[in-house]
Write a protein that holds these residues in place. Structure first.
Motif, PDB file in Angstrom:
ATOM      1  N   SER A  97     -11.256  -9.609  -0.374  1.00 19.73           N
ATOM      2  CA  SER A  97     -10.855 -10.239  -1.639  1.00 19.73           C
ATOM      3  C   SER A  97      -9.468  -9.758  -2.066  1.00 19.73           C
ATOM      4  N   ALA A  98      -9.234  -8.460  -1.936  1.00 23.04           N
ATOM      5  CA  ALA A  98      -7.924  -7.902  -2.289  1.00 23.04           C
ATOM      6  C   ALA A  98      -6.830  -8.447  -1.381  1.00 23.04           C
ATOM      7  N   LEU A  99      -7.149  -8.565  -0.098  1.00 24.71           N
ATOM      8  CA  LEU A  99      -6.167  -9.038   0.881  1.00 24.71           C
ATOM      9  C   LEU A  99      -5.758 -10.481   0.592  1.00 24.71           C
ATOM     10  N   LYS A 100      -6.719 -11.329   0.256  1.00 25.51           N
ATOM     11  CA  LYS A 100      -6.407 -12.733  -0.030  1.00 25.51           C
ATOM     12  C   LYS A 100      -5.434 -12.843  -1.201  1.00 25.51           C
ATOM     13  N   ILE A 101      -5.715 -12.120  -2.276  1.00 25.60           N
ATOM     14  CA  ILE A 101      -4.851 -12.178  -3.457  1.00 25.60           C
ATOM     15  C   ILE A 101      -3.467 -11.622  -3.132  1.00 25.60           C
ATOM     16  N   ARG A 102      -3.414 -10.492  -2.443  1.00 25.13           N
ATOM     17  CA  ARG A 102      -2.130  -9.861  -2.144  1.00 25.13           C
ATOM     18  C   ARG A 102      -1.279 -10.722  -1.216  1.00 25.13           C
ATOM     19  N   ARG A 103      -1.909 -11.360  -0.242  1.00 25.09           N
ATOM     20  CA  ARG A 103      -1.155 -12.251   0.635  1.00 25.09           C
ATOM     21  C   ARG A 103      -0.616 -13.457  -0.136  1.00 25.09           C
ATOM     22  N   ASP A 104      -1.446 -13.996  -1.024  1.00 20.98           N
ATOM     23  CA  ASP A 104      -1.007 -15.139  -1.832  1.00 20.98           C
ATOM     24  C   ASP A 104       0.149 -14.751  -2.747  1.00 20.98           C
ATOM     25  N   LYS A 105       0.105 -13.538  -3.278  1.00 20.99           N
ATOM     26  CA  LYS A 105       1.130 -13.098  -4.228  1.00 20.99           C
ATOM     27  C   LYS A 105       2.404 -12.623  -3.545  1.00 20.99           C
ATOM     28  N   PHE A 106       2.272 -11.892  -2.445  1.00 19.47           N
ATOM     29  CA  PHE A 106       3.417 -11.194  -1.859  1.00 19.47           C
ATOM     30  C   PHE A 106       3.810 -11.668  -0.463  1.00 19.47           C
ATOM     31  N   GLY A 107       2.996 -12.498   0.164  1.00 24.36           N
ATOM     32  CA  GLY A 107       3.254 -12.857   1.543  1.00 24.36           C
ATOM     33  C   GLY A 107       2.761 -11.767   2.485  1.00 24.36           C
ATOM     34  N   SER A 108       3.159 -11.844   3.744  1.00 25.17           N
ATOM     35  CA  SER A 108       2.652 -10.900   4.748  1.00 25.17           C
ATOM     36  C   SER A 108       3.380  -9.570   4.751  1.00 25.17           C
ATOM     37  N   ASN A 109       4.683  -9.582   4.435  1.00 29.57           N
ATOM     38  CA  ASN A 109       5.489  -8.373   4.559  1.00 29.57           C
ATOM     39  C   ASN A 109       5.569  -7.605   3.244  1.00 29.57           C
ATOM     40  N   HIS A 110       4.482  -6.912   2.936  1.00 22.53           N
ATOM     41  CA  HIS A 110       4.430  -6.134   1.696  1.00 22.53           C
ATOM     42  C   HIS A 110       3.560  -4.913   1.929  1.00 22.53           C
ATOM     43  N   LEU A 111       3.953  -3.797   1.339  1.00 19.87           N
ATOM     44  CA  LEU A 111       3.236  -2.539   1.579  1.00 19.87           C
ATOM     45  C   LEU A 111       1.782  -2.606   1.132  1.00 19.87           C
TER      46      LEU A 111
END
Length: 250
Positions: A59-73
């Protein structure tokens, strides 16, 4: 964090309440909700509730990818933790995919830290368990070059599986020295070696007592969970080189 000092039940309660409030106020797909998912997953991972941890990391990964794309810490961090959990569940091929993606993300950002070495170590363990010793050693040595000294034991285990006993013992001995330096332990074995003495059976009870005393004293200055993990690791190494009495003290 509360989970860092062992207050796991309180951690779950606080994080679940924070997740509920954040979702109500900011919506279900905001960065803060992803942070809550990730932190809650860490606690469940610590409790070895890997099913809940994996679901929350996803769940966290889906939101973070949507918000920041793939290249984010933060994306790399969740990828790593999800890979570790999947490995613990025995889903090694999927775990490899996430672990490798986490490493690639870190590399693109030229950001190498403890997360990178954890990913390398996990990948090395998977390859070792699959019997691919060359890939395993390659991953472990990459980890070692990044300062991941704990993989010395893992490298030793690969050599042991390959029947290379002298190389294995060399790795275990080097790993013991590294841990003793970290803990500030100058063992009786070191003292005996300096005097060119042999450890006798009569000395073993004293060795065990000394190790127990040192670890009790050192434990007061370290994080409880991290120290327990280090002591268990130290004990496993002592057992590998035949120092069974000291290993039992750990």
């Amino acid at each position: 964090c509360l989970h860092a000092i062992g207050e796991l039940e309180e951690s779950v309660s606080c994080l679940e309440e924070a997740l509920k409030l954040t979702s109500m106020i900011l919506g279900d797909d905001c960065e803060e909700v992803a942070d809550s998912y990730h932190c809650l997953a860490v606690v469940y991972q610590t409790q070895t509730d890997f099913d809940k941890a994996a679901s929350l990391y996803e769940s966290a990964l889906k939101i973070r990818r949507d918000k920041f794309g793939s290249n984010h810490l933060t994306v790399a961090s969740t990828l790593l933790n999800l890979g570790v959990v999947l490995q613990a569940q025995g889903k090694v091929e999927t775990a490899l995919t996430f672990l490798k993606e986490a490493m690639v993300t870190r590399a693109k950002m030229s950001n190498y830290d403890s997360d990178t070495t954890v990913a390398m170590e996990c990948i090395g363990k998977i390859y070792r368990d699959q019997g691919d010793f060359e890939k395993s050693l390659n991953s472990f040595h990459k980890c070692l070059r990044q300062g991941g000294n704990r993989v010395l034991r893992e490298i030793g285990m690969v050599h042991e599986l390959r029947g290379e006993q002298s190389k294995a013992k060399e790795c275990y001995t080097q790993a013991i020295y590294t841990v003793e330096q970290y803990l500030g332990i100058h063992s009786a074995h070191d003292a005996a070696s300096e005097k060119e003495e042999k450890i006798s059976d009569e000395m073993q009870p004293q060795l065990e007592e000394n190790i127990e005393k040192i670890l009790r004293e050192k434990g007061e200055n370290y994080n409880e969970l991290q120290f327990a993990d280090t002591v268990a690791y130290y004990g496993s190494l002592l057992g590998k080189v035949g120092r069974d009495s000291e290993a039992m003290a750990c």
